[in-house]
Design a protein around this motif. Sequence first.
Motif, short mmCIF file in Angstrom:
data_model
loop_
_atom_site.label_atom_id
_atom_site.label_comp_id
_atom_site.label_asym_id
_atom_site.label_seq_id
_atom_site.Cartn_x
_atom_site.Cartn_y
_atom_site.Cartn_z
N ALA A 157 0.83 -1.21 0.00
CA ALA A 157 0.00 0.00 0.00
C ALA A 157 0.86 1.26 0.00
CB ALA A 157 -0.93 -0.01 1.21
N TRP A 158 1.94 1.25 0.78
CA TRP A 158 2.83 2.41 0.83
C TRP A 158 3.55 2.59 -0.50
CZ3 TRP A 158 4.23 5.83 4.93
CH2 TRP A 158 3.50 5.64 6.12
N LYS A 159 4.00 1.51 -1.10
CA LYS A 159 4.70 1.62 -2.38
C LYS A 159 3.75 2.11 -3.47
CE LYS A 159 8.17 1.01 -5.26
NZ LYS A 159 9.33 1.93 -5.28
N SER A 160 2.49 1.71 -3.40
CA SER A 160 1.51 2.19 -4.37
C SER A 160 1.28 3.69 -4.23
CB SER A 160 0.18 1.44 -4.20
OG SER A 160 0.32 0.08 -4.52
N SER A 161 1.26 4.16 -2.99
CA SER A 161 1.03 5.59 -2.75
C SER A 161 2.28 6.43 -3.02
CB SER A 161 0.58 5.82 -1.31
OG SER A 161 -0.71 5.30 -1.10
#
Length: 263
Positions: A87-91
């Motif tokens: 999720a963090w890498k996507s954001s």
Amino acid sequence: MSKASPDSTMVIRTLTPNITTLSVPFLRFNRIKFGGRTTIVKLRTGNLAVFSPVALTTPVHSTLQSLGNAVTYLVAPDIEHHMHLSAWKSSFPTATVIGPEGLYEKRKAQGDDDVPIDIIFTKENKHSLKLPEELAAEFNVEYFDGHANKEIVFLHKSEEEGGTLIQADLLFNLPAYEQFSKSGVSATGGMMTKMMTRFMNTKGRGQMWFNWYMLSKDKPSFSKSAKVVASWEFERIVPCHGDVIENGGSAVFKRFFAWHLKK
């Protein structure tokens, strides 16, 4: 445990002028009250390094915005603390991901999203691997390849703040009072929690025994790494599980790893 939303149970705290913690309730094996914690360090460049990312909730986004939102590094400090990495890498798709050997393979075997690990610590490269300049300027780092969870330990070296050791499963400090303070349940309740707290606190010798016999898989290597960290000076220790050790961190570390320091 309470069904309260992550938004209402997270404790967001400015630990030092440059370090913010995000503390959340977390049950290990759905029974043991370990708690969880993300540590965010704002570098002198203004970029953010995020250690052990927890759920990327609305309050977390707001906190990141208040810090400038320049998430540049995502650190999974061992092979266990990567649950919310996707999720963090996507954001923050341009963020550099840092982790230990075996993490990518573990995530792939579990069916997690295919997040590349850009900087991988291994037993072979631990003394030659170079961090990006802005990280190297503010951190010491030691990779405990001898630890069961493959721990990467960071020291934020700020002289003004007294030094802060950031780690995942190297040292616990249960009960997780802060992490459960907004959950509506006791941090100490439950037979399994009480039992594990005996081995995961900083008061007796239980954690010394647990580290020596359960987590130290390659004792010579582990001991070498422990001696490196013991040579550093730091005031506080930020664990992922349990309360922050606010004062006397170096002395606490040396006491709990005394058996390794003597080898």
